[in-house]
Design a protein around this motif. Structure first.
Motif, short mmCIF file in Angstrom:
data_model
loop_
_atom_site.label_atom_id
_atom_site.label_comp_id
_atom_site.label_asym_id
_atom_site.label_seq_id
_atom_site.Cartn_x
_atom_site.Cartn_y
_atom_site.Cartn_z
N PRO A 1 0.81 -1.22 0.00
CA PRO A 1 0.00 0.00 0.00
C PRO A 1 0.85 1.27 0.00
N GLU A 2 1.97 1.27 0.74
CA GLU A 2 2.74 2.54 0.74
C GLU A 2 3.62 2.69 -0.50
N LYS B 1 -8.38 5.64 -0.89
CA LYS B 1 -6.96 5.84 -0.58
C LYS B 1 -6.78 7.12 0.25
N ASN C 1 -6.65 0.79 3.28
CA ASN C 1 -5.70 -0.05 2.53
C ASN C 1 -6.37 -1.28 1.95
N ILE D 1 -4.13 -0.60 -2.95
CA ILE D 1 -5.27 -1.02 -2.13
C ILE D 1 -5.40 -2.54 -2.29
#
Ligand code: GCB
Length: 879
Positions: free
Chosen positions: A257-258, A336, A341, A363
């Motif tokens: 996700p990051e 988002k 997430n 996501i």
């Protein structure tokens, strides 16, 4: 320059026919969203563009139900001779729900199910002159096709994109359940190295040919990371699968996700003689690995990650399910931006754009087929389920965002055969067998992901039937504090799962409370539909999940409000559990999630959207004190009202509440914490504490009876406040009590659809057995309006299955006739709401009154039969 030129050529080609444009990877894909003619069976013909549904308007009216039947779409196809010999396909991303495709009047294919793609080969039907495509779509009830019943509207139509695919005789197979024909897996993946396997299937409709299958992996910058070539001879009408084990990618950039790092896998079929690219398919590739642990929750790339996200339905305000691509993508951007997430793609597979956006934005996702509430015990139903599951998995196989395939939702909600226990056991066996088949199929088709089966909170029955033993992860949809009980019971349920099923990982696949953005309350209670109750509910749930490591994740129900035809309540036909409205405006709860989830400093006046407020002046003061709330992830904040500080306060569970003295007119709110700030302007209408206070001249007031809530009518821009018992010098009711509803659920007013109004909340509460309503206003001219609705009686509708605690008994109708008089003069003699206007129908009666000799206004209610009532009252001073 070159690019612009070839685009121009393509446009020319698209409008004039399909000849003469440059080969682009061997295949051409052209949208067929325009120039359709549509008619309902026996209905008039209209011109439409796709996406299109025939139910976007008829779900908005008061009448129950919507058109469920046949819709016919027709379109010309301009193809010329140059396309002869090619493999031509129609690609339907989704047609609801049964479809037959005809080309030049001949049936080319049929498809079942609203939510998956199907691809129709049409070469054999074409004349390349004046071809006509016809799609006969039908959304009638069919007991063999899921969903059978559910809390959402089954819109019909050609509601997703349609395109034409022209391929060479040798091409990636279009025969495998609407998939791309290319499947990518990562058998080994770590931070050091990742292996990639590409399995592609090729078809050939002409003579045998020698080709190469070339797979190239590009990184995000477009550099080639790895490439593999396989030599293949493909015979006429052969369907051949090629497996390429590609050399390991060293130190792969991981997807998360990051950092949702995407590689691109391009697979080509190349003619050995000419080196020309005959066909080409691209797919996303993300390197990640994951696991669910019953004690420790979820891990992505070996790091613990609490899953927090939302479910999503695909419909949109005023558009039904015909939602354009840009709005679909925006939903994932909103998720988002909320800090989520995870997306539960519920309750059915959605537009391909959705998972592409999840891949791109980082996501994680689960996808499921629409087997909801109940099943049909037929072979046809079973085979449709299995086919849908196969289509879903094959079509969405290559998305790195997908980690879970699911296949049933609350399947024991509608318990069949409750009066025949032996027969019910047989039904349970069939449900269990279907679950087992779907689970086994899923594990076989995709051993790299988890399976999930979603239950409602009826612990005993799901365990007894054996449904908690089948999937790899159990999902619980929990609504304590909404449909029953209190929010605090939620944590107890989580602990119970951990204790009794210690080896089964689980997620909270749903939780939520209705929040109508037009309803506000300073004393929120269950079922009042206030934004404030929704906020409190979500806060309790978030705290409970975040403090328990064994809970893998929680998925809010729902990202946005959505259409559900059978719902009545404050906003009929809409389920209001969204964190966003159906037009995707954020509610206060959305801001709460941002405060909980976002990493960067966050400070927001949650109720800023409640811009127009009204309230009664604090005794003898020129202000009215009302709460204002701030959501933040900072320790504390300071609030300024019209430039004056109300001091610094600490946040408790990401919220700070203030009591703000609002002055008449504009009020500037400003909240500050370090270098963060947020502002709002509130327009406040101060109501006099008593009418003889000349500092606060009375203008107008809108009062709800039997209510503790405020209602903001966003159409006529009127703000309604809760009533009060009569106060001498001011106003209020005398006698009676609030309407309590007719079932044993602790309810708030009525949840029935009020006919003839969009302001249902004005009519859904009332004071029953009222004797009098008084305004001690000074002399002058006034407009008075009285609002009524008979809430008891009428047709007894089936109780909404989701209202778990609900016990909709046949209502005992009450004879109700009463006289209404104003200042001693008859106004509405012998008022009989049911007989004169009908049940649950909005009735508004207005009059002009001259108040003189200091009499004020008193409205008297005299029973003739039954108990008099009043729902709402409105007074405006003219002069
Ligand atoms: C559920 C269902 C979902 C409903 C939701 C609700 O448990 O799975 O389809 O919309 O509850 O709002 O009642």
């Amino acid at each position: 320059m070159l690019k612009a030129k070839s685009l121009f050529l393509l446009l020319i080609a698209a409008t004039t026919g399909l000849t003469g444009f440059a080969q682009d990877g061997g295949r051409k894909i052209i949208s067929l969203n325009d120039q359709w003619e549509f008619n309902k069976e026996n209905g008039p013909v209209e011109r439409v563009d796709l996406p299109h549904t025939w139910n976007d308007k008829d779900v908005l009216d008061d009448a129950p139900g919507y058109y469920r039947g046949l819709g016919i779409y027709k379109r010309k196809l301009k193809l010329d001779e140059s396309v002869k010999g090619k493999a031509v396909f129609l690609v339907f991303n989704g047609v609801a729900q049964e479809a037959e495709v005809l080309v030049n009047g001949r049936s080319a294919a049929k498809h079942i199910g609203s939510y998956t793609r199907f691809i129709v080969p049409i070469s054999a039907y074409l004349n390349y002159k004046d071809d006509v495509i016809e799609v006969r779509a039908n959304n009638r009830f069919n007991e063999d096709i899921p969903p059978l019943t559910a809390d959402f509207t089954f819109f019909g139509g050609l509601y997703r994109n349609v395109s034409l695919l022209i391929a060479n005789p040798v091409h990636f197979s279009q025969k495998d359940h609407g998939s791309s024909g290319v499947f990518i897996t990562t058998p080994q993946v770590s931070a050091l190295a990742a292996s990639v396997q590409v399995k592609s299937t090729i078809d050939n409709t002409l003579a045998a040919q020698k080709v190469q299958v070339i797979t190239t992996i590009f990184d995000a910058k477009g550099s080639v990371v790895n490439k593999q070539t396989s030599a293949v001879t493909i015979h006429k009408n052969e369907n051949k699968t090629i497996i390429q084990d590609i050399k390991s990618v060293q130190k792969p950039e991981l997807w998360s996700p990051e950092n949702p790092y995407l590689y691109r896998v391009v697979t080509q079929i190349v003619d050995v003689k000419t080196n020309a690219v005959i066909d080409q398919v691209a797919n996303p590739l993300g390197f990640r690995w994951f696991r669910f642990d019953a004690a420790k929750g979820f891990f992505l790339n070996d790091k613990p990650l609490k899953i927090i996200g939302a479910s999503r339905h695909q419909d949109y305000e005023n558009r039904g399910n015909a939602t354009p691509d840009a709005l679909q993508i925006r939903d994932i951007e909103l998720l988002k931006a909320m800090g989520g997430n995870f997306l539960r793609v519920a309750h059915y597979p959605q537009d391909p754009q959705i998972l592409e956006a999840c891949d791109r934005l980082g996501i994680l996702a689960s996808v499921e087929i629409p087997v909801v509430n109940t099943i049909t015990e037929t072979e046809a139903f079973t085979s449709n389920c299995l086919n849908m599951q196969t289509e879903m998995i094959r079509q969405h196989f290559n998305h790195p965002s997908v980690i879970i395939w699911a296949y049933m939702n609350e399947i024991l909600l509608r318990l069949k055969f409750s009066n025949d226990k032996a027969r019910q056991q047989v039904y349970f066996t069939h449900v269990r067998e279907l679950a087992q088949k779907l689970d086994s199929l899923t594990r076989k088709l995709d051993p790299s992901r988890y399976t999930l089966l979603v239950n409602h909170g009826a612990w005993d029955i799901y365990n007894k039937v054996g449904l908690t033993k089948i999937p790899m992860i159990v999902g619980w949809n929990l609504y304590s504090g909404w449909y029953s009980g209190v929010p605090e019971d939620f944590g107890k349920f989580l602990d119970r799962h951990h204790k009794e099923l210690p080896n089964t990982p689980f997620m909270v696949t749903e939780y939520g409370a209705d929040a109508d953005p037009r309803i506000r309350s300073f004393s929120p209670i269950r079922f009042d539909k206030s934004v404030e109750y929704g906020l409190k509910f979500n806060q309790v749930y978030l705290n409970a999940m975040l403090s328990r490591p064994f809970v893998a994740g929680g998925i809010a129900w729902n990202l946005a409000d959505f259409n559900s035809e059978t719902r009545e309540e404050t906003m009929p036909h809409i389920n209001n559990k969204g964190l966003l409205t159906i037009g995707r405006q954020p509610k206060d709860t959305y801001f709460l999630y941002q405060a909980y989830l976002l990493g960067q400093p966050y400070l927001k006046i949650t109720s800023a959207a409640w811009q127009d407020r009204t309230g009664i002046a604090d005794s003898a003061a020129l202000t009215s004190t009302q709460p204002v709330q701030i959501a933040t992830n900072l320790k504390s904040a300071e609030l300024f009202v019209n430039g004056k500080s109300l001091g610094i306060k600490d946040a408790v569970d990401h919220l700070i509440d203030w009591q703000v003295p609002f002055a008449n007119g504009k009020n500037q709110l400003r909240v500050v914490s370090g270098d963060q700030n947020d502002q709002a302007e509130i327009h406040f209408q101060l109501q006099p504490f008593t009418f003889n206070d000349n500092r606060v001249p009375f203008k107008n007031i809108n009062i709800l009876l039997g209510a503790k809530r405020f209602y903001i009518d966003d159409q006529e821009h009127q703000v309604w406040i809760p009533g009060q018992p009569y106060k001498p010098g001011a106003w209020g009711w005398i006698g009676g009590e609030p309407y309590k509803g007719t079932n044993n659920r602790i309810t708030y007013g009525s949840d029935k659809n009020i006919l003839g109004t969009g302001n249902d909340p004005v009519y859904q509460t009332q004071q029953v057995n009222i004797k009098q309503f008084k305004f001690d206003v000074p002399d002058g001219e006034y407009d008075l309006a009285l609002y009524f609705a008979e809430l008891v009686g009428g047709e007894t509708k089936e109780a909404l299955a989701y209202n778990l605690d609900n016990n909709h008994k046949k209502e005992v109708e009450e004879q109700r006739v009463f006289d209404v008089s104003i200042n001693g003069t008859a106004f509405l003699p012998k008022l009989n709401l049911a007989a004169d206007f009908g049940y649950t129908t909005a009735v508004k009666k207005t009059t002009r009154i001259t108040v003189q000799n200091g009499s004020g206004i008193s409205i008297d209610f005299k029973p003739i039969a039954g108990k008099p009532l009043l729902n709402a009252i409105q007074l405006r001073k003219i002069y």
